[in-house]
Write an enzyme that holds these catalytic residues in place. Structure first.
Site, PDB file in Angstrom:
ATOM      1  N   GLY A  41       0.802  -1.122  -0.020  1.00  0.00           N
ATOM      2  CA  GLY A  41       0.198  -0.223   0.013  1.00  0.00           C
ATOM      3  C   GLY A  41       0.931   1.297  -0.039  1.00  0.00           C
ATOM      4  O   GLY A  41       1.850   1.183  -0.350  1.00  0.00           O
ATOM      5  N   THR A  42       0.167   2.245   0.570  1.00  0.00           N
ATOM      6  CA  THR A  42       0.716   3.644   0.320  1.00  0.00           C
ATOM      7  C   THR A  42       2.159   3.694   1.117  1.00  0.00           C
ATOM      8  O   THR A  42       3.167   4.323   0.818  1.00  0.00           O
ATOM      9  CB  THR A  42      -0.144   4.709   1.094  1.00  0.00           C
ATOM     10  OG1 THR A  42      -1.418   4.424   0.439  1.00  0.00           O
ATOM     11  CG2 THR A  42       0.530   6.092   0.975  1.00  0.00           C
ATOM     12  N   GLY A 117     -11.171  -5.331  -5.701  1.00  0.00           N
ATOM     13  CA  GLY A 117     -12.204  -5.956  -4.960  1.00  0.00           C
ATOM     14  C   GLY A 117     -13.279  -5.211  -4.894  1.00  0.00           C
ATOM     15  O   GLY A 117     -13.161  -4.135  -4.552  1.00  0.00           O
ATOM     16  N   GLU A 205       0.623  27.525   4.405  1.00  0.00           N
ATOM     17  CA  GLU A 205      -0.268  26.928   5.207  1.00  0.00           C
ATOM     18  C   GLU A 205      -1.379  27.908   5.685  1.00  0.00           C
ATOM     19  O   GLU A 205      -1.449  28.850   5.893  1.00  0.00           O
ATOM     20  CB  GLU A 205       0.530  26.449   6.661  1.00  0.00           C
ATOM     21  CG  GLU A 205      -0.591  26.082   7.679  1.00  0.00           C
ATOM     22  CD  GLU A 205      -1.196  24.889   7.336  1.00  0.00           C
ATOM     23  OE1 GLU A 205      -0.592  23.702   7.117  1.00  0.00           O
ATOM     24  OE2 GLU A 205      -2.597  24.837   7.664  1.00  0.00           O
ATOM     25  N   ASP A 313      -6.908   4.412   6.749  1.00  0.00           N
ATOM     26  CA  ASP A 313      -6.836   5.603   6.337  1.00  0.00           C
ATOM     27  C   ASP A 313      -8.422   5.857   5.800  1.00  0.00           C
ATOM     28  O   ASP A 313      -8.726   6.970   5.572  1.00  0.00           O
ATOM     29  CB  ASP A 313      -6.240   5.732   5.246  1.00  0.00           C
ATOM     30  CG  ASP A 313      -4.728   6.147   5.684  1.00  0.00           C
ATOM     31  OD1 ASP A 313      -4.420   6.168   6.783  1.00  0.00           O
ATOM     32  OD2 ASP A 313      -3.904   6.761   4.907  1.00  0.00           O
ATOM     33  N   HIS A 451      23.277   7.673  30.287  1.00  0.00           N
ATOM     34  CA  HIS A 451      24.121   8.736  29.595  1.00  0.00           C
ATOM     35  C   HIS A 451      25.331   8.353  28.835  1.00  0.00           C
ATOM     36  O   HIS A 451      25.809   7.174  29.348  1.00  0.00           O
ATOM     37  CB  HIS A 451      24.765   9.409  30.863  1.00  0.00           C
ATOM     38  CG  HIS A 451      25.394  10.384  30.765  1.00  0.00           C
ATOM     39  ND1 HIS A 451      25.117  11.634  30.348  1.00  0.00           N
ATOM     40  CD2 HIS A 451      26.948  10.628  30.733  1.00  0.00           C
ATOM     41  CE1 HIS A 451      26.234  12.536  30.274  1.00  0.00           C
ATOM     42  NE2 HIS A 451      27.283  11.820  30.740  1.00  0.00           N
TER      43      HIS A 451
HETATM   44  C1  FAD Z   1       4.112  10.673   1.524  1.00  0.00           C
HETATM   45  C2  FAD Z   1       3.735   9.983   2.959  1.00  0.00           C
HETATM   46  C3  FAD Z   1       4.246   9.694   3.785  1.00  0.00           C
HETATM   47  C4  FAD Z   1       3.802   9.182   4.779  1.00  0.00           C
HETATM   48  N1  FAD Z   1       4.729   8.672   5.810  1.00  0.00           N
HETATM   49  C5  FAD Z   1       4.224   8.344   7.153  1.00  0.00           C
HETATM   50  C6  FAD Z   1       4.999   8.186   8.215  1.00  0.00           C
HETATM   51  O1  FAD Z   1       6.030   8.139   8.145  1.00  0.00           O
HETATM   52  N2  FAD Z   1       4.440   7.449   9.239  1.00  0.00           N
HETATM   53  C7  FAD Z   1       3.126   6.894   9.194  1.00  0.00           C
HETATM   54  O2  FAD Z   1       2.426   6.209  10.400  1.00  0.00           O
HETATM   55  N3  FAD Z   1       2.167   7.134   8.111  1.00  0.00           N
HETATM   56  C8  FAD Z   1       2.797   7.746   7.233  1.00  0.00           C
HETATM   57  N4  FAD Z   1       1.857   7.920   6.030  1.00  0.00           N
HETATM   58  C9  FAD Z   1       0.524   7.589   6.034  1.00  0.00           C
HETATM   59  C10 FAD Z   1       0.523   6.075   5.868  1.00  0.00           C
HETATM   60  O3  FAD Z   1       0.967   5.726   4.537  1.00  0.00           O
HETATM   61  C11 FAD Z   1      -1.171   5.428   5.785  1.00  0.00           C
HETATM   62  O4  FAD Z   1      -1.536   6.047   7.202  1.00  0.00           O
HETATM   63  C12 FAD Z   1      -1.054   4.186   5.753  1.00  0.00           C
HETATM   64  O5  FAD Z   1      -0.544   3.536   4.344  1.00  0.00           O
HETATM   65  C13 FAD Z   1      -2.608   3.740   5.722  1.00  0.00           C
HETATM   66  O6  FAD Z   1      -2.619   2.352   5.289  1.00  0.00           O
HETATM   67  P1  FAD Z   1      -3.995   1.664   4.878  1.00  0.00           P
HETATM   68  O7  FAD Z   1      -3.783   0.274   5.028  1.00  0.00           O
HETATM   69  O8  FAD Z   1      -5.304   2.179   5.533  1.00  0.00           O
HETATM   70  O9  FAD Z   1      -4.085   2.018   3.482  1.00  0.00           O
HETATM   71  P2  FAD Z   1      -3.053   2.002   2.161  1.00  0.00           P
HETATM   72  O10 FAD Z   1      -1.786   2.071   2.620  1.00  0.00           O
HETATM   73  O11 FAD Z   1      -3.358   3.359   1.572  1.00  0.00           O
HETATM   74  O12 FAD Z   1      -3.518   0.888   1.341  1.00  0.00           O
HETATM   75  C14 FAD Z   1      -4.296   0.491   0.772  1.00  0.00           C
HETATM   76  C15 FAD Z   1      -4.223  -0.376  -0.462  1.00  0.00           C
HETATM   77  O13 FAD Z   1      -5.701  -0.886  -0.864  1.00  0.00           O
HETATM   78  C16 FAD Z   1      -5.538  -1.047  -2.239  1.00  0.00           C
HETATM   79  N5  FAD Z   1      -6.768  -0.946  -2.995  1.00  0.00           N
HETATM   80  C17 FAD Z   1      -7.587   0.167  -2.806  1.00  0.00           C
HETATM   81  N6  FAD Z   1      -8.932  -0.255  -3.315  1.00  0.00           N
HETATM   82  C18 FAD Z   1      -8.986  -1.380  -3.626  1.00  0.00           C
HETATM   83  C19 FAD Z   1      -9.838  -2.456  -4.406  1.00  0.00           C
HETATM   84  N7  FAD Z   1     -10.978  -1.880  -4.403  1.00  0.00           N
HETATM   85  N8  FAD Z   1      -9.375  -3.483  -4.755  1.00  0.00           N
HETATM   86  C20 FAD Z   1      -8.139  -4.082  -4.316  1.00  0.00           C
HETATM   87  N9  FAD Z   1      -7.125  -3.209  -3.670  1.00  0.00           N
HETATM   88  C21 FAD Z   1      -7.544  -1.775  -3.300  1.00  0.00           C
HETATM   89  C22 FAD Z   1      -4.467  -0.042  -2.745  1.00  0.00           C
HETATM   90  O14 FAD Z   1      -3.971  -0.321  -3.861  1.00  0.00           O
HETATM   91  C23 FAD Z   1      -3.607   0.017  -1.663  1.00  0.00           C
HETATM   92  O15 FAD Z   1      -2.545  -0.754  -2.018  1.00  0.00           O
HETATM   93  C24 FAD Z   1       2.484   8.647   5.123  1.00  0.00           C
HETATM   94  C25 FAD Z   1       1.757   8.963   3.990  1.00  0.00           C
HETATM   95  C26 FAD Z   1       2.078   9.529   2.790  1.00  0.00           C
HETATM   96  C27 FAD Z   1       1.379   9.757   1.524  1.00  0.00           C
END
Ligand code: FAD
Length: 472
Positions: A41-42, A117, A205, A313, A451
């Site tokens: 994922g992200t 999905g 901001e 998220d 320390h």
């Molecule tokens: C630039 C950036 C930096 C970040 N840095 C941090 C950090 O340092 N620390 C931190 O805690 N958080 C960080 N985050 C936030 C973090 O990435 C997210 O909170 C986290 O990825 C959320 O996880 P998730 O599983 O909810 O969703 P996601 O990681 O977004 O995963 C969702 C997945 O679902 C898949 N998907 C969506 N719809 C479908 C579908 N219908 N069928 C099949 N697959 C599907 C997508 O392809 C994706 O792979 C950052 C985010 C960004 C953008």
């Protein structure tokens, strides 16, 4: 491949993949549907990991640029950056981690179903693209489809000049100038990366201070440091228009005094927040209650439709909202998998979720800010200690920042710990445990800090909270 499972997870981000592993560990037959060509994922592919890899390069560059101070003998040629190597190293780290998730799936006998999905009711998920089939979830479907970078009215993302973090992580040329919209974690991390890489950086901001969810004192310290580093900070300022052209982006913004500021930059990075990914998921069609596009869940992650839960998220609660953090999505996945397996549900205390921002200087925080604690009616007291006083800070040259403890005078209970400075993102682990164990300031004072370490600032802030810091 069988299509019957106990649990079907849609999305393999840090929420979905961790939920799947925990579900498999507690004996549930589990499949994960992921439409991207990679797992993770992200966070793994476009978020936490690539940004932190770039920040590490920025840190390496900082050391090299200060070569005289460190007595390094690399000063013959100008110190530069090979962005192709930067990208190659970052990509290698990402590949290693995403293939690691694939291995974990194999180890835990989790099936990765490649495709999109879609919820179709009756405990079923249709795979509408890719490996087309219908999966049956006998116990529960978990929606963990995550979030995407969204823009604001007047600013259209073209992914070339007007970009999101998805494009920013892959730039092979350092922009001469960049304007960053939004000073949340993503915005300030890229401000640190590009400034160190040599860009002219302006951060805009809308709210009156940087990192608006942090304690006021943290925002003030970051603004001071950013300005010192040559980052232009425009707070209380609203971008009203952005137009991409062949030679850059023209930007108009309304400043706090109501005037229009005109800016031009090579690139505009939109970091104004992330919206939920629900298109194509079919939740609305099934009557799942939504809230501004997010999937509404209760505190055990149930949606309004039995047999469908959601985490990460993509979710929201009744007030207050839900933080978008990788580790939080994973914690939710674990708690939910255990509930589905019939184990005791262990609710997450959302006042004890650590948040880390890896800008320079780093921010680590957990618990209530001073203002939040006051709003909840506590008799609020604080204790602060500057990192720069510590031996370890002087040794590493990381003398900026401080630790601030927010506590309740009545019971001496720690309500929040906020820090800005080198290694704060590591030090916050101790702070999180302190809150989890409902620690008092006195207990933190009696906790021996090794320390010389940066963690001594946590102990000293506790001493300061009781009016008697040892080294200040
Ligand atoms: C630039 C950036 C930096 C970040 N840095 C941090 C950090 O340092 N620390 C931190 O805690 N958080 C960080 N985050 C936030 C973090 O990435 C997210 O909170 C986290 O990825 C959320 O996880 P998730 O599983 O909810 O969703 P996601 O990681 O977004 O995963 C969702 C997945 O679902 C898949 N998907 C969506 N719809 C479908 C579908 N219908 N069928 C099949 N697959 C599907 C997508 O392809 C994706 O792979 C950052 C985010 C960004 C953008």
């Amino acid at each position: 491949m069988a299509t019957d499972y106990d649990v079907v997870v849609i999305g393999s981000g840090t929420g979905g993949y961790v939920a799947a592993i925990r579900a498999a560990q507690v004996g549930l037959r589990t499949a994960v549907v992921e439409r991207a060509p990679v797992l993770g994922g992200t966070c793994l592919n476009w978020g936490c990991i690539p940004t932190k890899a770039l920040l590490e390069h920025a840190h390496a560059l900082k050391i090299a640029q200060d070569w005289k101070e460190w007595g390094l003998t690399i000063g013959q040629a100008a110190i530069g950056l090979d962005m192709n190597q930067v990208q190659a190293r970052k990509d290698k780290i990402v590949r290693g981690l995403t293939s690691g998730v694939e291995l974990l799936f194999k180890k835990n006998k989790i099936d990765w179903i490649k495709g999109n999905g879609r919820l179709v009711g009756g405990g079923k998920v249709d795979i509408t693209e890719g490996q087309k089939q219908t999966l049956v979830a006998k116990k529960e479907i978990i929606v963990a489809t995550g979030s995407y970078a969204r823009s604001v009215p007047g600013v259209e993302i073209d992914r070339k000049r007007i970009i999101t973090s998805d494009e920013a992580i892959g730039l092979v040329e350092v922009p001469k100038s960049i304007v960053i919209m939004g000073s949340g974690a993503v915005g300030v991390e890229f401000a640190s990366i590009f400034r160190r890489f040599g860009s002219e950086v302006t951060i805009i901001e809308l709210l009156p201070r940087l990192v608006p969810v942090e304690d006021d004192a943290i925002s003030a310290e970051l603004e001071r440091s950013f300005k010192k580093q040559g980052i232009k900070v425009l707070t209380g300022t609203k971008v009203t228009m952005a137009k991409a052209g062949a030679d850059g982006v023209d930007i108009e913004a309304q400043t706090p005094d109501g005037k229009t500021a005109k800016l031009k930059a090579d690139r505009l990075l939109v970091a104004t927040g992330r919206g939920p990914v629900t298109s194509g998921v079919g939740a609305e069609d099934l009557g799942v209650v939504m809230d501004r596009g997010y999937i509404h869940v209760d505190r055990e992650y149930r949606t309004s439709v039995p047999g469908i839960s959601a985490i990460g998220d993509v979710i929201t609660f009744d007030k207050p909202g839900h933080q978008q953090l990788a580790h939080l999505s994973s914690a939710e996945g674990i708690a939910l998998a255990e509930r589905i397996a019939g184990r005791e549900f262990r609710p997450i205390n959302y006042d004890q979720v650590p948040a880390c921002t890896y800008c320079d200087p780093e921010i680590g925080s957990v618990g209530l800010t001073e203002k939040e604690a006051q709003a909840r009616g506590y008799d609020v007291k604080i204790g602060t200690f500057k990192f720069g006083i510590l031996a370890r800070a002087r040794i590493s040259g990381d003398v900026e920042g401080f630790v601030k403890i927010v506590f309740d005078k009545k019971y001496d209970e720690i309500l929040g710990i906020h820090m800005i400075g080198a290694r704060s993102t590591e030090l916050v682990a101790e702070a999180t445990l302190a809150l989890r164990l409902e620690c008092t300031v006195e207990e933190l004072i009696r906790t021996i800090h090794a320390h010389p370490t940066m963690s001594e600032a946590v102990g000293e802030a506790a001493h300061a909270a009781h009016g008697a810091p040892i080294h200040a």
